[in-house]
Design an enzyme around this catalytic site. Structure first.
Site, PDB file in Angstrom:
ATOM      1  CG  ASP A 180      -3.778   9.254   6.909  1.00  0.00           C
ATOM      2  OD1 ASP A 180      -3.987   8.033   7.042  1.00  0.00           O
ATOM      3  OD2 ASP A 180      -3.731   9.825   5.810  1.00  0.00           O
ATOM      4  CD  GLU A 201      -2.986   0.558   2.422  1.00  0.00           C
ATOM      5  OE1 GLU A 201      -3.279   1.590   3.044  1.00  0.00           O
ATOM      6  OE2 GLU A 201      -3.315  -0.582   2.798  1.00  0.00           O
TER       7      GLU A 201
END
Length: 263
Positions: free
Chosen positions: A60, A49
């Site tokens: 995030d 990823e």
């Protein structure tokens, strides 16, 4: 069959769980990020990823936010991120690469242009966290038409009414977010994850991979045991942030991979 489909078919045939590892493109710099990326398959990573740096990464936590900022400060761009994937493909044509990020850089590039370039660079899948299913015509459907999987996130708040919509145009695998909140916020608990994974698997034949809150080999093992595999991101990025050498980072990744594969 995409590289992602082929990899999960291979894992299923072997009776093994998958291990997905995340790094931020260009963190701490282009050369070291590429060195780590090239070493990931040998360390046991089944799917890479690759984070696309963005200035406002709302999903995030601080660890990955800071990684994105380091990458941006070092001059990383969407174009250079694709170049990094292309450089990886020079020596590895089988390991799937999923580009994970936000829509703004892709929109700015132009969807049609981006998809041509991403395909040419060897990108196999996209995770774009700020495009809901209601916006599938924006990127999801064009990506699928271009031969690139579009991977959707399901969360603890994705109820039975919402789940069919989330799964509707998803391909490659389903990414189950094990905790409510941002990346790196809390530890994943396999006993809470198991019924949610079972609920999703009852509605789709796609592999279900669990991410967020997986930081240790033991957690990777326990989480992978109740799903088709697990994702580790923040814990790996934290090793990079601490200035560990590429070999040290890859050793850490290998331990996590062994945990997942031993499930």
């Amino acid at each position: 069959m995409s590289r992602i489909d082929a990899r999960f078919a291979e894992l299923k045939a072997q009776g093994r769980k998958g291990f997905v590892a995340y790094i931020m493109a260009g963190d701490p710099d282009e050369a070291k990020a590429l060195e780590i990326m090239k070493g990931m398959p040998a360390a046991g990573v089944d799917v890479i990823e690759l984070g696309l740096p963005f200035t406002d990464p709302m999903a995030d936590g601080p660890t990955i936010q800071l990684a994105g900022q380091r990458a941006l400060d070092a001059g990383m761009t969407l174009e250079k991120t694709l170049a990094m994937a292309k450089a990886f493909r020079e020596s590895d044509d089988t390991t799937p690469i999923v580009l994970m990020g936000y829509y703004n850089p892709i929109y700015s590039r132009g969807v049609a242009r981006f998809l041509v370039e991403a395909r040419a660079a060897g990108i196999d899948g996209l995770i774009v966290v700020d495009l809901p299913p209601e916006e599938d015509e924006e990127l999801c459907l064009p990506a699928q038409a271009a031969g690139i999987n579009f991977i959707r996130l399901a969360t603890p708040t994705t109820d039975d009414k919402r789940l069919p919509k989330v799964l509707q145009n998803t391909s490659g695998f389903v990414y189950y977010v094990s905790v409510t909140g941002i990346t790196g916020a809390a530890a994943a608990q396999s006993d809470a994850i198991a019924p949610e994974v079972a609920r999703i698997k009852a509605k789709t034949d796609l592999p279900v991979i669990v991410g967020f809150g997986v930081r240790t080999p033991d957690t990777a093992r326990s989480v992978a045991a109740v799903a088709d595999g697990c994702v580790v991101g923040s814990a790996i990025v934290n090793e990079i942030a601490q200035g560990k050498s590429s070999d040290e980072v890859l050793s850490f990744i290998a331990a996590l991979a062994e945990g997942a594969h031993s499930a």
